[in-house]
Write an enzyme that holds these catalytic residues in place. Structure first.
Site, PDB file in Angstrom:
ATOM      1  N   GLY A  46       0.831  -1.201   0.000  1.00 57.77           N
ATOM      2  CA  GLY A  46       0.000   0.000   0.000  1.00 57.77           C
ATOM      3  C   GLY A  46       0.859   1.242   0.000  1.00 57.77           C
ATOM      4  O   GLY A  46       2.013   1.217   0.450  1.00 57.77           O
ATOM      5  N   GLN A  51       3.076   9.913   0.903  1.00 53.86           N
ATOM      6  CA  GLN A  51       4.376   9.243   0.973  1.00 53.86           C
ATOM      7  C   GLN A  51       5.272   9.560  -0.222  1.00 53.86           C
ATOM      8  O   GLN A  51       6.469   9.326  -0.179  1.00 53.86           O
ATOM      9  CB  GLN A  51       4.196   7.720   1.085  1.00 53.86           C
ATOM     10  CG  GLN A  51       3.585   7.298   2.417  1.00 53.86           C
ATOM     11  CD  GLN A  51       3.429   5.795   2.481  1.00 53.86           C
ATOM     12  OE1 GLN A  51       2.431   5.254   2.037  1.00 53.86           O
ATOM     13  NE2 GLN A  51       4.431   5.110   3.007  1.00 53.86           N
ATOM     14  N   CYS A  89       6.156  -0.163   6.892  1.00 56.66           N
ATOM     15  CA  CYS A  89       5.747   0.981   6.087  1.00 56.66           C
ATOM     16  C   CYS A  89       6.903   1.350   5.164  1.00 56.66           C
ATOM     17  O   CYS A  89       8.052   1.360   5.600  1.00 56.66           O
ATOM     18  CB  CYS A  89       5.412   2.147   7.016  1.00 56.66           C
ATOM     19  SG  CYS A  89       4.928   3.656   6.169  1.00 56.66           S
ATOM     20  N   LEU A  90       6.577   1.667   3.918  1.00 56.94           N
ATOM     21  CA  LEU A  90       7.640   2.034   2.977  1.00 56.94           C
ATOM     22  C   LEU A  90       8.358   3.311   3.413  1.00 56.94           C
ATOM     23  O   LEU A  90       9.481   3.555   2.989  1.00 56.94           O
ATOM     24  CB  LEU A  90       7.063   2.215   1.567  1.00 56.94           C
ATOM     25  CG  LEU A  90       6.533   0.926   0.919  1.00 56.94           C
ATOM     26  CD1 LEU A  90       5.976   1.222  -0.466  1.00 56.94           C
ATOM     27  CD2 LEU A  90       7.615  -0.137   0.833  1.00 56.94           C
ATOM     28  N   HIS A 131      -4.070   1.450   7.968  1.00 56.20           N
ATOM     29  CA  HIS A 131      -2.727   2.040   7.902  1.00 56.20           C
ATOM     30  C   HIS A 131      -2.676   3.159   6.866  1.00 56.20           C
ATOM     31  O   HIS A 131      -2.176   4.256   7.143  1.00 56.20           O
ATOM     32  CB  HIS A 131      -1.732   0.913   7.555  1.00 56.20           C
ATOM     33  CG  HIS A 131      -0.313   1.355   7.375  1.00 56.20           C
ATOM     34  ND1 HIS A 131       0.706   0.952   8.214  1.00 56.20           N
ATOM     35  CD2 HIS A 131       0.276   2.150   6.439  1.00 56.20           C
ATOM     36  CE1 HIS A 131       1.849   1.489   7.810  1.00 56.20           C
ATOM     37  NE2 HIS A 131       1.619   2.219   6.734  1.00 56.20           N
ATOM     38  N   GLU A 132      -3.219   2.882   5.678  1.00 53.86           N
ATOM     39  CA  GLU A 132      -3.140   3.878   4.599  1.00 53.86           C
ATOM     40  C   GLU A 132      -4.042   5.078   4.887  1.00 53.86           C
ATOM     41  O   GLU A 132      -3.661   6.225   4.603  1.00 53.86           O
ATOM     42  CB  GLU A 132      -3.502   3.247   3.252  1.00 53.86           C
ATOM     43  CG  GLU A 132      -2.594   2.087   2.831  1.00 53.86           C
ATOM     44  CD  GLU A 132      -1.109   2.430   2.842  1.00 53.86           C
ATOM     45  OE1 GLU A 132      -0.748   3.598   2.658  1.00 53.86           O
ATOM     46  OE2 GLU A 132      -0.296   1.506   3.064  1.00 53.86           O
ATOM     47  N   HIS A 135      -2.359   7.511   7.108  1.00 57.45           N
ATOM     48  CA  HIS A 135      -1.403   8.390   6.419  1.00 57.45           C
ATOM     49  C   HIS A 135      -2.083   9.683   5.959  1.00 57.45           C
ATOM     50  O   HIS A 135      -1.484  10.755   5.987  1.00 57.45           O
ATOM     51  CB  HIS A 135      -0.822   7.697   5.181  1.00 57.45           C
ATOM     52  CG  HIS A 135       0.385   6.850   5.459  1.00 57.45           C
ATOM     53  ND1 HIS A 135       1.530   7.337   6.048  1.00 57.45           N
ATOM     54  CD2 HIS A 135       0.639   5.546   5.187  1.00 57.45           C
ATOM     55  CE1 HIS A 135       2.431   6.358   6.147  1.00 57.45           C
ATOM     56  NE2 HIS A 135       1.909   5.259   5.638  1.00 57.45           N
TER      57      HIS A 135
HETATM   58 ZN    ZN Z   1       2.767   3.422   5.572  1.00 60.87          ZN
END
Ligand code: ZN
Length: 161
Positions: A46, A51, A89-90, A131-132, A135
């Protein structure tokens, strides 16, 4: 399409609230395409627009590798249950931590054609939705971690979000 730079923990933009998308434009389309490329390139499940440094309420997700979902202005309308598991998380490369999330989530959103859509998920999909969407409100999973962040080697896609 292009790979965009993923912003990392400590970058102030990740703490900011993203804005609603009002209309589909060529620029937004290009952003979505780039987000998809960037997510797959990083083996993530995701990615939120913030991000890659854009404060728009857009999320791309693919938790199975075959179910790409593009969500514009997503809004979680229902959650239930509880799951505790490892999350990454990226924007926090090489780390993971235990996070408790709902085990079920239902989300309303607009698709790439700006048509209303909905998605329900359990387990990893529910975790990813939560999670997304966090963000988009400037929240990072590291603030929810129980215990310490641990170092991980991302050999398994499942550990990335
Ligand atoms: Zn993330």
């Amino acid at each position: 399409m292009a790979i965009r730079e993923v912003r990392e923990l400590g970058d102030e933009i990740l703490t900011k609230r993203s804005k609603e998308v009002k209309e589909m434009t060529p620029r937004v389309k290009e952003l979505i395409d780039d987000m998809i490329d960037t997510m797959y390139e990083a083996n993530g499940v995701g990615l939120a627009a913030v991000q890659v440094g854009v404060l728009k309420r857009i999320v791309v997700m693919d938790v199975t590798g075959e179910d790409l979902v593009v969500m514009i202005n997503p809004k979680i309308v229902e959650t239930s249950g509880e799951q505790t598991g490892q999350e990454g998380c990226l924007s926090v490369p090489g780390k993971a931590g235990q996070v408790t999330r709902p085990n079920y989530a239902k989300v309303l959103y607009l698709d790439r054609d700006m048509k209303p859509a909905e998605l329900e998920g359990t387990e990893l999909l529910a975790r990813c939705i939560c999670h997304e969407c966090d963000h988009l409100d400037g929240k990072m999973y590291v603030d929810l971690v129980e215990g310490d962040l641990v170092d991980v080697h991302y050999d398994e896609e499942e550990e990335e979000e």
